[in-house]
Design a protein around this motif. Structure first.
Motif, PDB file in Angstrom:
ATOM      1  N   GLU A 156      -6.145   2.960  -3.884  1.00 30.44           N
ATOM      2  CA  GLU A 156      -4.809   3.546  -3.781  1.00 30.44           C
ATOM      3  C   GLU A 156      -4.250   3.478  -2.362  1.00 30.44           C
ATOM      4  N   ILE A 157      -5.123   3.323  -1.389  1.00 33.60           N
ATOM      5  CA  ILE A 157      -4.689   3.366   0.015  1.00 33.60           C
ATOM      6  C   ILE A 157      -3.748   2.209   0.370  1.00 33.60           C
ATOM      7  N   PRO A 158      -4.059   0.951   0.020  1.00 33.62           N
ATOM      8  CA  PRO A 158      -3.144  -0.152   0.367  1.00 33.62           C
ATOM      9  C   PRO A 158      -1.794  -0.065  -0.354  1.00 33.62           C
ATOM     10  N   LEU A 159      -1.743   0.717  -1.430  1.00 35.72           N
ATOM     11  CA  LEU A 159      -0.507   0.851  -2.196  1.00 35.72           C
ATOM     12  C   LEU A 159       0.405   1.933  -1.634  1.00 35.72           C
ATOM     13  N   GLY A 160      -0.026   2.580  -0.553  1.00 29.34           N
ATOM     14  CA  GLY A 160       0.796   3.624   0.070  1.00 29.34           C
ATOM     15  C   GLY A 160       0.433   5.016  -0.386  1.00 29.34           C
ATOM     16  N   GLY A 161      -0.818   5.187  -0.835  1.00 22.02           N
ATOM     17  CA  GLY A 161      -1.242   6.472  -1.373  1.00 22.02           C
ATOM     18  C   GLY A 161      -1.321   7.600  -0.367  1.00 22.02           C
ATOM     19  N   CYS A 162      -1.437   7.284   0.918  1.00 21.03           N
ATOM     20  CA  CYS A 162      -1.484   8.327   1.949  1.00 21.03           C
ATOM     21  C   CYS A 162      -1.037   7.737   3.279  1.00 21.03           C
TER      22      CYS A 162
ATOM     23  N   ILE B 148      -2.903   0.380   9.755  1.00 16.75           N
ATOM     24  CA  ILE B 148      -3.034  -0.763   8.850  1.00 16.75           C
ATOM     25  C   ILE B 148      -1.806  -0.836   7.941  1.00 16.75           C
ATOM     26  N   PRO B 149      -1.285  -2.027   7.692  1.00 16.26           N
ATOM     27  CA  PRO B 149      -0.115  -2.148   6.813  1.00 16.26           C
ATOM     28  C   PRO B 149      -0.448  -1.805   5.359  1.00 16.26           C
ATOM     29  N   SER B 150       0.532  -1.238   4.663  1.00 20.26           N
ATOM     30  CA  SER B 150       0.384  -0.939   3.237  1.00 20.26           C
ATOM     31  C   SER B 150       1.626  -1.440   2.506  1.00 20.26           C
ATOM     32  N   GLN B 151       1.640  -1.270   1.212  1.00 21.24           N
ATOM     33  CA  GLN B 151       2.774  -1.747   0.409  1.00 21.24           C
ATOM     34  C   GLN B 151       4.059  -1.024   0.772  1.00 21.24           C
ATOM     35  N   THR B 152       3.941   0.240   1.218  1.00 22.02           N
ATOM     36  CA  THR B 152       5.124   1.042   1.519  1.00 22.02           C
ATOM     37  C   THR B 152       5.386   1.221   3.011  1.00 22.02           C
ATOM     38  N   GLY B 153       4.532   0.658   3.853  1.00 25.61           N
ATOM     39  CA  GLY B 153       4.705   0.822   5.301  1.00 25.61           C
ATOM     40  C   GLY B 153       3.399   0.623   6.021  1.00 25.61           C
TER      41      GLY B 153
END
Length: 343
Positions: free
Chosen positions: A212-218, A129-134
């Motif tokens: 936090e996950i969509p923001l690139g947390g992991c 799934i896409p996130s803010q950082t990748g």
């Protein structure tokens, strides 16, 4: 490389399936084995002017309905395009299998026909799934509604192997989806899984809250399949809402329409980032050979990219990576066992 494709899985089969296979052959250089009713496949290809060159057709007259009980795949639907695809994969006729058919039936076929990797307790669906950082992998996103802690630990390991070998993430950060970051948060499942992951060889960063996950947390978000499927559908819905809201904003008046023209390139990239067709599908991880679950509403582009994903899994030797990761995990458990008995 030979990729087996279920020609009658999905809402737009077989036309979009064979169109996607044509694109995959032309762009990726793979060979395709189509499973399904040969006469119907050829008729659809002729009607839609799709060249079947490079596609071998293995006749399978039956179709497994999406709404049917998954366990009936092996008995009542043994002549189906999906079941035939699994049989071909199991006997070594192809390197990977792609289907947009029933998720439940896919899990059953992968587990009972292809079989799981020795030592793997359950196969799981790993959706990128896409996130803010990748991007990140959601593991499990729908195969197992009820899980034990040791199963989630294996999901974390398989997800880490995938993100490393397919996406090039050097040390994938593993987070356990929870309602808080404290070790005491969650049900017994999360508390015990948190303990197991802290003692593992993985790059575990602890509990992670969904926001936090969509923001690139992991890089790998681990959870049971029920939680994962809820998260996945929420993400899909939010993505559509954002796109609709942006469209409404830019169509408000002449000035906003002009603004849309000025940022049209960025808007296209934004839309592309959240388009499931770009990823194609999700790998059913834990089976002895790569199995890719394509979205039920896949069009030709999505099928092509699902085949691309299958090729990348083969190129990255994901199965061997999981076997090696499992060996490391089991060795660590064995080494820790004497210490546990002494306590």
């Amino acid at each position: 490389m030979k990729i087996i494709v279920d020609a009658f899985g999905g809402d737009h089969a077989p036309v979009e399936i064979i169109k996607g296979c044509r694109q995959a052959i032309d762009e990726l250089g793979v060979e395709i084995i189509l499973t399904g009713d040969e006469e119907k496949i050829k008729a659809a290809a002729q009607e839609n002017q799709v060249d079947l060159k490079g596609m071998e057709i293995v006749h399978a007259p039956g179709v497994m309905p999406v709404e049917e009980e998954p366990t009936k795949l092996l008995k009542q639907y043994s002549d189906s395009s999906m079941c035939k695809g699994f049989q071909l994969l199991a006997d070594g006729s192809g390197d990977a299998f792609v289907s947009a058919g029933s998720t439940g039936a896919l899990v059953v076929g992968a587990s009972l026909i292809v079989k799981r990797i020795k030592g793997i307790k359950r196969a799981m669906i790993g959706t990128v799934i896409p996130s803010q950082t990748g991007c990140y992998m959601l593991a499990d996103s729908g195969a197992n509604s009820e899980c034990r802690p040791e199963m989630l630990r294996q999901f974390a390991m398989m997800g880490s192997i995938y993100m490393n070998r397919v996406y090039g993430v050097e040390k994938p950060r593993v987070g356990l989806v929870n309602i808080g970051t404290e070790d005491s948060k969650g049900t017994d499942l999360q508390v015990e899984t948190n303990r197991l992951l802290r003692d593992s060889h993985l790059n575990y960063i602890g509990n992670i809250e969904p926001r936090e996950i969509p923001l690139g947390g992991c890089d790998v978000a681990v959870c049971d399949g029920f939680t994962g499927n809820v998260l996945l559908k929420m993400v899909e819905g939010m993505g559509k809402m954002f796109q609709n809201e942006l469209k409404g904003i830019f169509l408000t008046n002449f000035a906003t329409k002009l603004g849309a023209v000025l940022v049209s390139g960025q808007l296209k990239e934004f839309k592309k980032k959240f388009d499931y067709k770009e990823h194609g599908g999700a790998m059913l991880m834990g089976a002895r050979k790569p199995v890719i679950k394509a979205h039920g509403s896949s069009d030709a582009k999505a099928i092509k990219n699902a085949i691309r994903q299958a090729k990348r899994c083969c190129d990255g030797n994901i199965i061997k990576g999981i076997e090696e990761g499992l060996a490391v995990m089991e060795a660590a458990q064995a080494e820790a066992a004497p210490d546990s008995r002494q306590d």
